[in-house]
Design a protein around this motif. Structure first.
Motif, PDB file in Angstrom:
ATOM      1  N   ALA A 166       0.837  -1.201   0.000  1.00 43.87           N
ATOM      2  CA  ALA A 166       0.000   0.000   0.000  1.00 43.87           C
ATOM      3  C   ALA A 166       0.876   1.258   0.000  1.00 43.87           C
ATOM      4  CB  ALA A 166      -0.939  -0.010   1.200  1.00 43.87           C
ATOM      5  N   ASP A 167       1.942   1.243   0.776  1.00 43.59           N
ATOM      6  CA  ASP A 167       2.877   2.380   0.769  1.00 43.59           C
ATOM      7  C   ASP A 167       3.520   2.539  -0.608  1.00 43.59           C
ATOM      8  OD1 ASP A 167       2.319   2.832   3.435  1.00 43.59           O
ATOM      9  OD2 ASP A 167       4.179   1.919   4.172  1.00 43.59           O
ATOM     10  N   PHE A 168       3.825   1.421  -1.252  1.00 36.47           N
ATOM     11  CA  PHE A 168       4.397   1.462  -2.592  1.00 36.47           C
ATOM     12  C   PHE A 168       3.423   2.116  -3.571  1.00 36.47           C
ATOM     13  CE2 PHE A 168       4.983  -0.626  -6.756  1.00 36.47           C
ATOM     14  CZ  PHE A 168       6.241  -0.128  -7.069  1.00 36.47           C
ATOM     15  N   GLY A 169       2.134   1.827  -3.446  1.00 32.71           N
ATOM     16  CA  GLY A 169       1.133   2.475  -4.302  1.00 32.71           C
ATOM     17  C   GLY A 169       1.216   3.988  -4.190  1.00 32.71           C
ATOM     18  N   GLY A 170       1.410   4.479  -2.977  1.00 32.22           N
ATOM     19  CA  GLY A 170       1.575   5.918  -2.779  1.00 32.22           C
ATOM     20  C   GLY A 170       2.848   6.442  -3.406  1.00 32.22           C
ATOM     21  N   ARG A 171       3.906   5.642  -3.348  1.00 27.06           N
ATOM     22  CA  ARG A 171       5.180   6.051  -3.959  1.00 27.06           C
ATOM     23  C   ARG A 171       5.044   6.154  -5.478  1.00 27.06           C
ATOM     24  NH1 ARG A 171      10.249   2.478  -2.519  1.00 27.06           N
ATOM     25  NH2 ARG A 171       8.459   1.130  -2.434  1.00 27.06           N
ATOM     26  N   VAL A 172       4.287   5.237  -6.074  1.00 29.89           N
ATOM     27  CA  VAL A 172       4.047   5.299  -7.520  1.00 29.89           C
ATOM     28  C   VAL A 172       3.283   6.579  -7.849  1.00 29.89           C
ATOM     29  CG1 VAL A 172       2.860   4.193  -9.463  1.00 29.89           C
ATOM     30  CG2 VAL A 172       4.129   2.797  -7.820  1.00 29.89           C
ATOM     31  N   ASP A 173       2.256   6.874  -7.064  1.00 28.90           N
ATOM     32  CA  ASP A 173       1.479   8.101  -7.288  1.00 28.90           C
ATOM     33  C   ASP A 173       2.323   9.356  -7.126  1.00 28.90           C
ATOM     34  OD1 ASP A 173      -1.000   7.076  -7.986  1.00 28.90           O
ATOM     35  OD2 ASP A 173      -1.786   7.131  -5.944  1.00 28.90           O
ATOM     36  N   ASP A 174       3.267   9.339  -6.199  1.00 28.87           N
ATOM     37  CA  ASP A 174       4.095  10.519  -5.939  1.00 28.87           C
ATOM     38  C   ASP A 174       5.106  10.797  -7.050  1.00 28.87           C
ATOM     39  OD1 ASP A 174       2.775  10.907  -3.542  1.00 28.87           O
ATOM     40  OD2 ASP A 174       4.368  10.006  -2.316  1.00 28.87           O
ATOM     41  N   ALA A 175       5.415   9.793  -7.847  1.00 28.17           N
ATOM     42  CA  ALA A 175       6.383   9.978  -8.929  1.00 28.17           C
ATOM     43  C   ALA A 175       5.727  10.707 -10.100  1.00 28.17           C
ATOM     44  CB  ALA A 175       6.908   8.623  -9.402  1.00 28.17           C
ATOM     45  N   PRO A 176       6.480  11.543 -10.798  1.00 30.53           N
ATOM     46  CA  PRO A 176       5.932  12.167 -12.007  1.00 30.53           C
ATOM     47  C   PRO A 176       5.561  11.071 -13.011  1.00 30.53           C
ATOM     48  CG  PRO A 176       8.075  13.127 -11.426  1.00 30.53           C
ATOM     49  CD  PRO A 176       7.862  11.951 -10.543  1.00 30.53           C
ATOM     50  N   PRO A 177       4.550  11.301 -13.841  1.00 31.74           N
ATOM     51  CA  PRO A 177       4.110  10.259 -14.776  1.00 31.74           C
ATOM     52  C   PRO A 177       5.242   9.641 -15.594  1.00 31.74           C
ATOM     53  CG  PRO A 177       2.579  12.084 -14.823  1.00 31.74           C
ATOM     54  CD  PRO A 177       3.735  12.511 -13.949  1.00 31.74           C
ATOM     55  N   GLU A 178       6.192  10.455 -16.019  1.00 33.41           N
ATOM     56  CA  GLU A 178       7.279   9.932 -16.852  1.00 33.41           C
ATOM     57  C   GLU A 178       8.294   9.106 -16.046  1.00 33.41           C
ATOM     58  OE1 GLU A 178       8.558  14.021 -15.440  1.00 33.41           O
ATOM     59  OE2 GLU A 178       6.710  13.153 -16.217  1.00 33.41           O
ATOM     60  N   LYS A 179       8.183   9.095 -14.727  1.00 30.45           N
ATOM     61  CA  LYS A 179       9.104   8.338 -13.871  1.00 30.45           C
ATOM     62  C   LYS A 179       8.441   7.112 -13.239  1.00 30.45           C
ATOM     63  CE  LYS A 179      12.710  10.989 -14.203  1.00 30.45           C
ATOM     64  NZ  LYS A 179      13.928  10.501 -14.829  1.00 30.45           N
ATOM     65  N   ARG A 180       7.157   6.902 -13.460  1.00 29.30           N
ATOM     66  CA  ARG A 180       6.459   5.793 -12.800  1.00 29.30           C
ATOM     67  C   ARG A 180       6.985   4.437 -13.254  1.00 29.30           C
ATOM     68  NH1 ARG A 180       0.914   9.005 -12.981  1.00 29.30           N
ATOM     69  NH2 ARG A 180       1.463  10.406 -11.276  1.00 29.30           N
ATOM     70  N   ALA A 181       7.325   4.305 -14.521  1.00 30.95           N
ATOM     71  CA  ALA A 181       7.911   3.039 -14.995  1.00 30.95           C
ATOM     72  C   ALA A 181       9.241   2.782 -14.289  1.00 30.95           C
ATOM     73  CB  ALA A 181       8.097   3.065 -16.508  1.00 30.95           C
ATOM     74  N   ASP A 182      10.001   3.836 -14.016  1.00 31.63           N
ATOM     75  CA  ASP A 182      11.274   3.678 -13.307  1.00 31.63           C
ATOM     76  C   ASP A 182      11.055   3.192 -11.877  1.00 31.63           C
ATOM     77  OD1 ASP A 182      12.653   4.596 -15.556  1.00 31.63           O
ATOM     78  OD2 ASP A 182      12.701   6.671 -14.826  1.00 31.63           O
ATOM     79  N   VAL A 183      10.002   3.662 -11.233  1.00 36.05           N
ATOM     80  CA  VAL A 183       9.682   3.217  -9.871  1.00 36.05           C
ATOM     81  C   VAL A 183       9.389   1.716  -9.885  1.00 36.05           C
ATOM     82  CG1 VAL A 183       8.040   3.449  -7.958  1.00 36.05           C
ATOM     83  CG2 VAL A 183       8.876   5.489  -9.133  1.00 36.05           C
ATOM     84  N   LEU A 184       8.624   1.270 -10.869  1.00 33.35           N
ATOM     85  CA  LEU A 184       8.318  -0.159 -10.988  1.00 33.35           C
ATOM     86  C   LEU A 184       9.589  -0.959 -11.286  1.00 33.35           C
ATOM     87  CD1 LEU A 184       5.024  -0.015 -13.074  1.00 33.35           C
ATOM     88  CD2 LEU A 184       5.286  -0.001 -10.599  1.00 33.35           C
ATOM     89  N   ARG A 185      10.381  -0.467 -12.213  1.00 33.53           N
ATOM     90  CA  ARG A 185      11.628  -1.158 -12.583  1.00 33.53           C
ATOM     91  C   ARG A 185      12.560  -1.276 -11.372  1.00 33.53           C
ATOM     92  NH1 ARG A 185      13.414  -2.123 -17.414  1.00 33.53           N
ATOM     93  NH2 ARG A 185      12.197  -0.453 -18.374  1.00 33.53           N
TER      94      ARG A 185
END
Length: 137
Positions: free
Chosen positions: A15-34
């Motif tokens: 759940a905390d990770f979901g928030g971290r994905v949301d906090d990233a700029p759209p162009e960086k969300r794939a990097d958060v997952l990677r």
């Protein structure tokens, strides 16, 4: 791991990770997952794996963009939409799920000790099947 159900985002860490994905700029969300997947894939099978829940959550988000993938509808996942994700995340997610479900994995140990290991493994296996069947490059 504080967990309330076996869903991919039904624990505090995911759940905390979901928030971290949301906090990233759209162009960086794939990097958060990677980054989440790479952290798990980069561990040695002999080492004890902590926080594999994040890799499962990342894999669930990637699978939403695969044929047969299901949307993440839990209120504990990211609220903001993901941009189209690179296909090379799919095989990385498969490798991460393989590591999370192998020996020396805290999530596997916790779910097994809690009596829900088979259910949790079935959910991860279904997620893995979607990712493995999708083109990866």
């Amino acid at each position: 791991m504080g967990a309330w159900d076996i869903g991919h985002f039904d624990n505090d860490t995911a759940a905390d990770f979901g928030g971290r994905v949301d906090d990233a700029p759209p162009e960086k969300r794939a990097d958060v997952l990677r980054d989440a997947l790479t952290a798990v894939v980069g561990t040695s099978p002999q080492d004890y794996l902590d926080d594999g829940e994040v890799a499962v959550a990342a894999a669930a988000l990637i699978a939403t963009q695969c044929p047969g993938g299901e949307p993440v509808t839990t209120p504990y996942g990211p609220k903001k939409p993901l941009p189209p994700l690179p296909a090379d995340l799919r095989p990385l997610a498969v490798r991460a799920l393989d590591r999370v479900t192998a020996e020396n994995s805290e999530p596997l140990e916790l779910w097994t000790d809690g009596g829900a290991g088979e259910q949790w493994l079935a959910g991860v296996a279904a997620l893995r099947a979607v990712l493995a069947a999708a083109p990866g490059e």
